[in-house]
Motif scaffolding. Structure first.
Motif, PDB file in Angstrom:
ATOM      1  N   PHE A 138       8.170   8.290   9.428  1.00 44.27           N
ATOM      2  CA  PHE A 138       7.903   8.437  10.854  1.00 44.27           C
ATOM      3  C   PHE A 138       8.547   7.319  11.675  1.00 44.27           C
ATOM      4  CE2 PHE A 138       3.857  10.292   8.959  1.00 44.27           C
ATOM      5  CZ  PHE A 138       4.344  11.585   9.005  1.00 44.27           C
ATOM      6  N   SER A 139       9.357   6.516  11.040  1.00 41.38           N
ATOM      7  CA  SER A 139      10.026   5.412  11.730  1.00 41.38           C
ATOM      8  C   SER A 139      11.237   5.919  12.519  1.00 41.38           C
ATOM      9  CB  SER A 139      10.487   4.371  10.703  1.00 41.38           C
ATOM     10  OG  SER A 139      11.250   3.345  11.302  1.00 41.38           O
ATOM     11  N   LEU A 146       6.104  12.731   3.046  1.00 36.71           N
ATOM     12  CA  LEU A 146       6.158  12.750   4.506  1.00 36.71           C
ATOM     13  C   LEU A 146       5.449  11.508   5.010  1.00 36.71           C
ATOM     14  CD1 LEU A 146       6.901  14.248   7.102  1.00 36.71           C
ATOM     15  CD2 LEU A 146       4.761  15.534   6.896  1.00 36.71           C
ATOM     16  N   GLY A 147       6.179  10.634   5.715  1.00 39.13           N
ATOM     17  CA  GLY A 147       5.679   9.338   6.096  1.00 39.13           C
ATOM     18  C   GLY A 147       6.377   8.305   5.217  1.00 39.13           C
ATOM     19  N   PRO A 148       5.920   7.066   5.225  1.00 32.40           N
ATOM     20  CA  PRO A 148       4.834   6.500   6.038  1.00 32.40           C
ATOM     21  C   PRO A 148       5.285   6.134   7.446  1.00 32.40           C
ATOM     22  CG  PRO A 148       5.691   4.850   4.521  1.00 32.40           C
ATOM     23  CD  PRO A 148       6.436   6.129   4.226  1.00 32.40           C
ATOM     24  N   LEU A 149       4.428   5.358   8.132  1.00 39.67           N
ATOM     25  CA  LEU A 149       4.640   5.100   9.548  1.00 39.67           C
ATOM     26  C   LEU A 149       5.617   3.967   9.816  1.00 39.67           C
ATOM     27  CD1 LEU A 149       3.933   5.479  12.544  1.00 39.67           C
ATOM     28  CD2 LEU A 149       1.889   4.081  12.158  1.00 39.67           C
ATOM     29  N   TYR A 150       5.397   2.812   9.251  1.00 37.17           N
ATOM     30  CA  TYR A 150       6.183   1.632   9.605  1.00 37.17           C
ATOM     31  C   TYR A 150       7.452   1.536   8.765  1.00 37.17           C
ATOM     32  CZ  TYR A 150       1.874   0.393  11.981  1.00 37.17           C
ATOM     33  OH  TYR A 150       0.774   0.412  12.804  1.00 37.17           O
ATOM     34  N   ALA A 151       8.473   0.892   9.345  1.00 38.01           N
ATOM     35  CA  ALA A 151       9.767   0.813   8.685  1.00 38.01           C
ATOM     36  C   ALA A 151       9.678   0.119   7.336  1.00 38.01           C
ATOM     37  CB  ALA A 151      10.769   0.092   9.597  1.00 38.01           C
ATOM     38  N   ASP A 152       8.975  -1.013   7.266  1.00 40.37           N
ATOM     39  CA  ASP A 152       8.890  -1.720   5.989  1.00 40.37           C
ATOM     40  C   ASP A 152       8.085  -0.923   4.965  1.00 40.37           C
ATOM     41  OD1 ASP A 152       6.448  -2.103   7.274  1.00 40.37           O
ATOM     42  OD2 ASP A 152       6.401  -4.282   6.990  1.00 40.37           O
ATOM     43  N   GLY A 170       0.815  -1.208   0.000  1.00 40.33           N
ATOM     44  CA  GLY A 170       0.000   0.000   0.000  1.00 40.33           C
ATOM     45  C   GLY A 170       0.847   1.257   0.000  1.00 40.33           C
ATOM     46  N   ALA A 171       1.965   1.236   0.758  1.00 39.66           N
ATOM     47  CA  ALA A 171       2.856   2.398   0.811  1.00 39.66           C
ATOM     48  C   ALA A 171       3.546   2.619  -0.526  1.00 39.66           C
ATOM     49  CB  ALA A 171       3.885   2.202   1.914  1.00 39.66           C
ATOM     50  N   GLN A 172       3.950   1.525  -1.165  1.00 41.93           N
ATOM     51  CA  GLN A 172       4.612   1.654  -2.462  1.00 41.93           C
ATOM     52  C   GLN A 172       3.649   2.220  -3.501  1.00 41.93           C
ATOM     53  OE1 GLN A 172       6.572  -1.930  -3.713  1.00 41.93           O
ATOM     54  NE2 GLN A 172       7.777  -0.884  -5.270  1.00 41.93           N
ATOM     55  N   ALA A 173       2.422   1.736  -3.506  1.00 42.51           N
ATOM     56  CA  ALA A 173       1.429   2.236  -4.451  1.00 42.51           C
ATOM     57  C   ALA A 173       1.098   3.703  -4.185  1.00 42.51           C
ATOM     58  CB  ALA A 173       0.164   1.387  -4.370  1.00 42.51           C
ATOM     59  N   ALA A 174       0.992   4.064  -2.901  1.00 38.30           N
ATOM     60  CA  ALA A 174       0.685   5.451  -2.546  1.00 38.30           C
ATOM     61  C   ALA A 174       1.808   6.380  -2.973  1.00 38.30           C
ATOM     62  CB  ALA A 174       0.449   5.562  -1.040  1.00 38.30           C
TER      63      ALA A 174
END
Length: 397
Positions: A146-147, A121-127, A104-108
């Protein structure tokens, strides 16, 4: 105090404290951001069209984790609070849901890039952050995650969360100036404990403190109890005068601090240093084993300001890491307001930025340095014995 009483006290700590301890707890926000004096041309950034800097905020809306929606909302609120402080025309903010997953982060990130985003800016989790970094690799678009996991830092990815190494460096430097320059490290033998051990060792470079060794223990009652004699023996044989406790208040810290103190491996002879926040929750400051020990924390003044302004604007408390969104936006806005391109050179300006816990700066290797205060636990309260530096001209005293 007997172990079962300590354990009972430990289990009474709030669930919020468990989350805060792992993150090191976030600090506060200033109403204004510093403009770095050496931003240069931006270096490696995406050149804009002269309008507002286009910022894509990646947060875990749509996540299967029940708590992620609240975290995402708090991060978005803090980012919008910063946008308002920066003034109209400085940045344009668009929000992209990540579902809290790497895919989801890669697509976003890819969607944001296609829409013209100049900074993520972001995302939250390291992966998630690593995946977003891959999606925009080679474009010059910075990812300010944010990691606080330094394993994903580097290239075009930065971590905004306070790191263990930064905390260790601050404490070891302070301790060495107090004559506590021979430090034994204690840590759990699980993955988190080993990460903490490595961070303390790495943080010692250039501080004047020498790491005399480390002792691991199984994260259990029997494991901690069994390790105490070995810790004391190694502290004596190595001539150590301080012991670094890497545990947190929601886990091993209350137990190991008390058992070491009862075994004569604490107090004035072996001053305790803490890698995590000992004042979260506040009840932890009453633990007998922590009395006299040192831990690091952000400047409480800006934190109070940020929380008060957040409450006044949104009618509730910010999530403990919401301040990271404010900090990231403040750094972006400071560069934009100065007329520079938001990129590697400008974001890693040596002068840094004014943030929610005081001064902070992003490092070329993708990590960060945050100015921290050192507090000592005295009479069940935290007393600042070395204020957080207001800039990076010095390291505090």
């Amino acid at each position: 105090m007997a172990f079962h009483r300590l354990r009972g006290k430990l289990l009474s700590f709030t669930r919020a404290a468990r989350k805060l301890a792992a993150l090191g707890a976030a600090s506060a926000a200033l109403a204004a951001c510093a403009v770095p004096s050496d931003v240069g041309s931006g270096g490696g950034g995406v050149q804009g069209d002269g309008g507002p800097v286009k910022v894509a905020l990646l947060v875990p809306y749509g996540s299967a984790r029940g708590s992620d929606a609240q975290v995402a909302r708090s991060l978005e609120n803090a980012a919008r609070l910063a946008v308002g402080d920066l003034g109209a025309g400085t940045v344009a903010l668009d929000v992209y849901p990540t579902q809290g997953t790497p895919g989801g982060a890669q697509a976003a990130a890819a969607e944001a890039l296609a829409a013209g985003a100049q900074v993520i800016l972001g995302p939250l989790y390291a992966d998630n952050a690593a995946a977003a970094g891959v999606a925009v690799s080679g474009t010059g678009v910075p990812v300010l995650s944010f990691s606080n996991n330094t394993d994903i830092a580097g290239g075009n990815v930065w971590v905004l969360g306070n790191t263990f190494q930064n905390t260790a460096r601050r404490l070891l430097g302070f301790a060495a100036r107090q004559g506590r320059n021979r430090v034994l490290v204690t840590h759990a033998t699980n993955e988190a404990g080993q990460i903490a051990d490595r961070a303390v060792r790495a943080g010692a470079a250039g501080t004047g403190a020498q790491i005399t060794g480390s002792v691991g223990y199984d994260l259990s009652q029997a494991g901690i109890t069994a390790a105490v004699p070995s810790i004391r023996a190694q502290a004596e044989s190595t001539g150590s005068n301080a012991i670094f406790l890497t545990g947190n208040t929601a886990g091993d810290l209350p137990v190991i601090s008390q058992l070491l103190t009862e075994a004569g491996a604490g107090g004035e002879t072996y001053r305790f240093l803490g890698l995590t926040r000992w004042d979260v929750p506040a009840e932890a400051l009453a633990l007998p084993g922590l009395q006299g020990g040192y831990f690091a924390r952000p400047d409480p003044g800006p934190l109070g300001q940020f929380r008060a302004r957040y409450r006044g604007t949104y009618g509730g408390e910010p999530h403990p890491i919401a301040n990271l969104a404010y900090d990231g936006m403040a750094a972006i806005g400071a560069v934009a307001a100065s007329g520079g391109t938001v990129g590697r050179r400008s974001l890693t300006a040596s002068s840094g930025f004014a943030g929610t816990g005081g001064a902070f700066r992003l490092m070329p290797d993708g990590t960060n340095e945050r100015a921290l205060a050192v507090a000592q636990v005295l009479n069940s309260s935290a007393q600042v014995v070395s204020p957080a530096p207001s800039s990076f001209g010095g390291s505090g005293s």
